[in-house]
Design a protein around this motif. Structure first.
Motif, PDB file in Angstrom:
ATOM      1  N   GLU A 166       3.927   4.814  -5.045  1.00 25.82           N
ATOM      2  CA  GLU A 166       2.725   4.733  -5.872  1.00 25.82           C
ATOM      3  C   GLU A 166       2.801   3.619  -6.914  1.00 25.82           C
ATOM      4  O   GLU A 166       1.788   3.248  -7.505  1.00 25.82           O
ATOM      5  CB  GLU A 166       2.446   6.075  -6.562  1.00 25.82           C
ATOM      6  CG  GLU A 166       3.548   6.536  -7.496  1.00 25.82           C
ATOM      7  CD  GLU A 166       4.525   7.456  -6.817  1.00 25.82           C
ATOM      8  OE1 GLU A 166       5.163   8.266  -7.520  1.00 25.82           O
ATOM      9  OE2 GLU A 166       4.668   7.372  -5.578  1.00 25.82           O
ATOM     10  N   GLU A 167       3.986   3.082  -7.168  1.00 23.43           N
ATOM     11  CA  GLU A 167       4.120   1.990  -8.134  1.00 23.43           C
ATOM     12  C   GLU A 167       4.069   0.622  -7.464  1.00 23.43           C
ATOM     13  O   GLU A 167       3.997  -0.402  -8.146  1.00 23.43           O
ATOM     14  CB  GLU A 167       5.453   2.121  -8.891  1.00 23.43           C
ATOM     15  CG  GLU A 167       5.571   3.368  -9.752  1.00 23.43           C
ATOM     16  CD  GLU A 167       6.939   3.478 -10.399  1.00 23.43           C
ATOM     17  OE1 GLU A 167       7.804   2.614 -10.112  1.00 23.43           O
ATOM     18  OE2 GLU A 167       7.155   4.413 -11.181  1.00 23.43           O
ATOM     19  N   LYS A 170       2.800  -2.333   1.325  1.00 19.47           N
ATOM     20  CA  LYS A 170       3.314  -1.095   0.749  1.00 19.47           C
ATOM     21  C   LYS A 170       3.977  -0.241   1.840  1.00 19.47           C
ATOM     22  O   LYS A 170       3.419  -0.054   2.904  1.00 19.47           O
ATOM     23  CB  LYS A 170       2.151  -0.322   0.111  1.00 19.47           C
ATOM     24  CG  LYS A 170       2.531   1.034  -0.451  1.00 19.47           C
ATOM     25  CD  LYS A 170       1.295   1.718  -1.007  1.00 19.47           C
ATOM     26  CE  LYS A 170       1.588   3.135  -1.464  1.00 19.47           C
ATOM     27  NZ  LYS A 170       0.379   3.800  -2.007  1.00 19.47           N
ATOM     28  N   HIS A 206       9.983  12.965  -4.243  1.00 21.51           N
ATOM     29  CA  HIS A 206       9.068  12.832  -3.113  1.00 21.51           C
ATOM     30  C   HIS A 206       9.649  13.546  -1.887  1.00 21.51           C
ATOM     31  O   HIS A 206      10.056  12.898  -0.917  1.00 21.51           O
ATOM     32  CB  HIS A 206       8.825  11.354  -2.781  1.00 21.51           C
ATOM     33  CG  HIS A 206       8.004  10.632  -3.781  1.00 21.51           C
ATOM     34  ND1 HIS A 206       8.474  10.324  -5.046  1.00 21.51           N
ATOM     35  CD2 HIS A 206       6.730  10.173  -3.739  1.00 21.51           C
ATOM     36  CE1 HIS A 206       7.537   9.688  -5.712  1.00 21.51           C
ATOM     37  NE2 HIS A 206       6.466   9.595  -4.943  1.00 21.51           N
TER      38      HIS A 206
END
Length: 290
Positions: free
Chosen positions: A16-17, A46, A114
């Motif tokens: 997410e970063e 990503k 995660h």
């Protein structure tokens, strides 16, 4: 900052970063006058959660991963030299090493907040198997910059089946009896090799079937969870849709109120100016009369 430094930094981040950090690094490179570097950084994709977890393991547990990649080199060398003994030894080590690393990837993902879905095991295992068999895949895994899990669809090295030696002839047979006996033993040996080959094929097929069934069960569990999530999201969207409709009605009412207020303000302003002019005229008439 060079490209490798930027890529290593990005693929070490949680998913997410990634996007915001990538865009910030690209802007930094462009501001520094390196448009080519900025373009390369912006082109980085990503990673999926599973790819990120494998990347993290490559960084945090490089020694454990290194043992598997070393085993892959031994496997490829043994296959090139057709060394059946070495292939058999590597095969015995491979399954346990892959299983340990699958657990390691799960542990690293969980430690980073995660946890992975059950179906992720199959993708991790396929990625690690690809790294064992294929040299290019091994380098991708080692660098820790995967964007998605890997799989290998080529020919997988397996032990070389060497023909069994012909059985020794029995002592001093008569010429015809000796030929008949040798032929019978040859056929028996051929039959044994055939049976052994079929047994090995059956064992491999059963192992593949078990893996496929495990993958099916994992994906069934993932589908069930996805259906629950879909139902929750659908209900939320419906609630938000109703809320939006009500909000639009209120906005429409507010628009009408604002329009009326603006119109009446304009009318009142004209009336005020007219009244002010009449007052001025009356004052002037009074002053003149006095």
């Amino acid at each position: 900052m060079d490209f490798d430094e930027a890529a290593d930094r990005l693929y070490g981040m949680v998913p997410e970063e990634f996007t915001a950090a990538r865009d910030a690094l690209a802007k930094e490179a462009k501001a520094a006058g390196d448009a080519a570097l900025a373009k390369r950084i912006r082109a980085l994709r990503k990673p999926t959660v599973v790819a990120w977890a494998v990347n993290r393991t490559a960084r945090e547990r490089s020694q454990e991963l290194g043992r598997l990649l070393d085993l892959g080199r031994r496997l490829r060398d043994a296959w090139r030299t057709q060394d059946a003994d070495a292939l058999a030894e590597v095969g015995r080590e491979r399954a346990s090493l892959v299983a340990r690393l699958v657990r390691a990837v799960r542990e690293e993902a969980e430690a980073a907040g995660h946890p992975l879905a059950p179906a992720a095991d199959l993708e991790i295992e396929q990625t690690l198997d690809a790294a064992v068999v294929d040299e290019e895949a091994a380098e991708q895994v080692r660098r820790g910059r995967l964007t998605r899990p890997l799989s290998y669809s080529g020919f997988t090295p397996a032990p070389v089946v060497r023909p069994a030696p012909e059985p020794a002839a029995r002592a001093k047979p008569t010429p015809k009896a000796g030929r008949d006996e040798a032929e019978r033993e040859r056929r028996e040996a051929e039959h044994e090799r055939r049976v052994k080959s079929l047994e090995e094929a059956l064992a491999e097929a059963e192992r593949a079937a078990r893996e496929a069934e495990r993958g099916r069960a994992d994906w069934a569990a993932e589908r069930t969870e996805a259906e629950r999530e879909h139902e929750r999201r659908t209900a939320k969207v419906e609630a938000l849709t109703d809320k939006l409709a009500r909000a639009k009605e209120k906005l429409k009412s507010a628009d009408h109120r604002l329009e009326v207020a603006r119109r009446e303000e304009t009318n009142a302003e004209r009336a005020a100016r007219s009244a002010r002019r009449r007052a001025d005229q009356a004052r002037a008439a009074l002053d003149e009369t006095r």
